[in-house]
Design a protein around this motif. Sequence first.
Motif, mmCIF file in Angstrom:
data_model
loop_
_atom_site.group_PDB
_atom_site.id
_atom_site.type_symbol
_atom_site.label_atom_id
_atom_site.label_comp_id
_atom_site.label_asym_id
_atom_site.label_seq_id
_atom_site.Cartn_x
_atom_site.Cartn_y
_atom_site.Cartn_z
ATOM 1 N N LEU A 145 0.824 -1.209 0.000
ATOM 2 C CA LEU A 145 0.000 0.000 0.000
ATOM 3 C C LEU A 145 0.859 1.260 0.000
ATOM 4 N N PHE A 176 -7.174 6.508 1.326
ATOM 5 C CA PHE A 176 -7.193 5.150 1.879
ATOM 6 C C PHE A 176 -8.525 4.829 2.531
ATOM 7 N N ASP A 180 -2.721 6.540 4.684
ATOM 8 C CA ASP A 180 -3.623 7.662 4.418
ATOM 9 C C ASP A 180 -2.831 8.945 4.205
ATOM 10 N N SER A 217 -0.868 8.738 0.799
ATOM 11 C CA SER A 217 -1.757 8.774 -0.368
ATOM 12 C C SER A 217 -2.574 10.064 -0.453
#
Length: 319
Positions: A84, A126, A119, A122
Amino acid sequence: MLASENTPIPSPIANAVFAEDKLSIGITLPITRDNQSIVDFQEQIALARLADHLGFRALWVRDVPLNSIDYPDPTGHLDPWVLLGALASNTERIALISGAIVLTLRHPLHVAKGAISVDTLSRRRFILGVGSGDRPPEYAAFGRDPDARRDLYRQHWETLAAAVTAPSRVIPDQAPDGAPEFYLLPRLNTSIPMLAVGSGGQSVDWIARHSLGWMTYHHEPQAQRGRYSMWRAAVDRAASGGFRAFGVAMRLDLSADANEPSTDISLGYRTGRRALVALLHKMRDGGTHHVTLNITSERRPARDIIEEVAAHVLPEFHR
């Protein structure tokens, strides 16, 4: 993620993936051939960039802590937080969703730290999908009792939800006299939406009260309609008139023949693109808000399938 049991916190990225009376389409990574055990993750990152560029709404990443000879998936999955993080740094618009972190086998504060980190990297893209796992021997390997799965899931959910809801709050397992008040950094400005993937041993009423929505595996249409009806009734009981998402993970073997009719395969369909559009319209009309495609690329390169779906299927739904 809920501010109270009946008031969802608005989330731009959750609203982009899950919207009432609409259907969005995502992709599950890694995309592999049947029985493939070695994955080129540089290729997976390239496919993720392509999906982001072409307008897919979400990339889903699984959590497979341990493999064994009797586990039917031979793929060597990366740790989900590592993957991720790489996806966060290599994409710009697409939602990143864990599908799903095995909440019962991880400490919820570690999960919260990972979620806040992704989070942040990104830029608020997320969605935290969590599940309970379903392999008793894996529970034993981690020193967990599989019979306690249901209670453990709820306990960990409570601690995790407190930590990823703005303002974030740490619920310690123990708080001896003189212990400091802990907090998580970076600070959360907005809450991270939480999604139930599978049931986690909980009732649909519990999921409707606590989760952004419910993500399930594909079932044949009649069974799926029954599951959605059960879900809709639970949502009406939990928040009359409120919205909770319903999503499906569906395997796709896309034929090079655009006109090939759909045929059932395990957890999905082999189909041409025109029949795929018809299937997805029926799913949307039946109450499904998101479908993530588990693409099988045994007969065709994954890039070709992604490009064909983007060109001919997404315009029907991503308007």
